[in-house]
Structure formats: structure tokens, C-alpha cells
Design a protein around this motif. Sequence first.
Motif: not given
Length: 284
Positions: A125-133
Motif C-alpha cells: 500500500v505504501i509503495e503503490m501510494t508513492q508511485k501513484a501520488r
Amino acid sequence: MSRFTDKVAIITGSSNGIGQATARLLASEGAKVTVTGRNAERLEETKNILLGAGVPEGNVLVVVGDITQESVQENLIKSTLDKFGKIDILVNNAGAGIPDAQGKSGVNQSIDTYHKTFELNVQSVIEMTQKARPHLAKTQGEIVNISSIGAGPAAQVASPYYSIAKAALDQYTRTAAIDLVPEGIRVNSVSPGAVSTGFSAVSRGLTEEKSKAFYDYLGAQRECIPRGFCAVPEDIAKVIAFLADRNASNYIIGQTIVADGGTSLILGAHAHGAKMMQAVFKEL
């Protein structure tokens, strides 16, 4: 015009259950959706369900892969942008309890189980949030994380790592919400209770018939689900859609909506009912 017309959504863990129901709901209301999971066959079933609901084939993108892998995360973002040109909604739904390889329970579960549980339920979730931000900032987009009432405050002896992972996810939701709201990105989450899904039947080793009997029994127990029935994925998908709809939930920031039929509000004494308790007191 439907409420998600021209919106683009990525829904992780959408090959079954809550993710699949969410993909169908958003797509049926106009969204272009990227569905993803590890099982190609089940993802194809998801796609066929969407097409059967009248969703145009051009509005559906299927990406097969393990969400814990960085290459899969990057492919999800790139493929979605290549096909649809933007990202408006990220639903971080992928998650699960990881069975201990040695069959240990409680606090005796291995540290390897702990790492795998956190990798799926929190780190991805953290990684997807960073990439989608950066892409969500451009569209003033929405993030909806899927947690669980297992996060607490009741103890979860059978699955301690899953419960503390979801508790960590809840805090991440609150933190990310405040960090990202200046960029116009809203972050919220949903905490389901018991949900009757086909995946649950498979994971428990139950047939479809026995799975239905299990959830029917669970829903009928007042001390388990006061609402009187067990949720189906569509019940949770509606809550996710509410949080993904800025017109409906614009002023909700960093909150967790509990959708559990009242499960988390019940104490053991409540199950006996006030009239029964009063009768007991009269006899004392």
C-alpha cells in the motif's frame, strides 16, 4: 452522467471478492478500471463479469501480477497511464492473512510469516501510494485503503500479524491523508467485518454450499453480527464507492468507515439481551 464517468481507477486484488465487486460497481457507473491480481484465470472472470454488466471492453484493463513486487507496481501505473492517460482513484484492496508455514498459531507464528503479512498488507500500500501520488495530484484524486475490524481494539489471537498489519494500515491512512491533502489527494479507508466471499470458502477448504451455511450461521448469531446477516462483497463496494466519490464525501479526510453490521460494538453481555438480563436480576 454517472458519478464516475471519465474517472480512471486502479483496484488491487480485484480477481474476486470485494475488489471484484468494487471494479464492477465503479465501471458500471462510468469509470475506466484496471483490475489486477495474481490469478490470470480469475481476472479473466472479473473482466467477463464487467463486460456482462454492459461495461465497454475498452474501459477495462487487466494486469496480472503479485502486488508485492515492485515491477508489478510499476507496470500497473505505466499500463494504466498508457491505456487511459491518467489515474483518478486508487483502491488498495489487496490483502490477506498469511498462514504460518509450520502451522503455528498466536504469538508463536514465525517472523517470516510476520514479514510476508506486512509486505502484502502494509508495504504494498505504501509503495503503490508513492508511485501513484504524482498522478493523483494531477487529477485531485482519491485513495481508498481496505483495512479490517481485526485492527482492534479486540484481540485477534488466531491472526496477530494480520491484525497488527491492519492497525498499522489505519495509522498510515491517517498520516498519508494529512500529508497528501495539500495536493488535493484525499485518503480514507474502509474496515469490513465478516464478508461472505468465494475466496473465503477456498481459503477455509469449504465447498460453496458449506461456505454459505457457515456465513448464514455467523450472521444469525447476535453476538457475532447484530445486523442479522453476513455482508456480501457488494455491501463493502458501496462504501468504497462513497469514499471514492468526491461529490459525496468531499469533507471526509483520513477516516476509517467501519462496515461490520455492528460486530465491533458488541460485548459478550449484549448477546443475552436486556430483557434476559433484567429477568436474571429479578431472581437474585
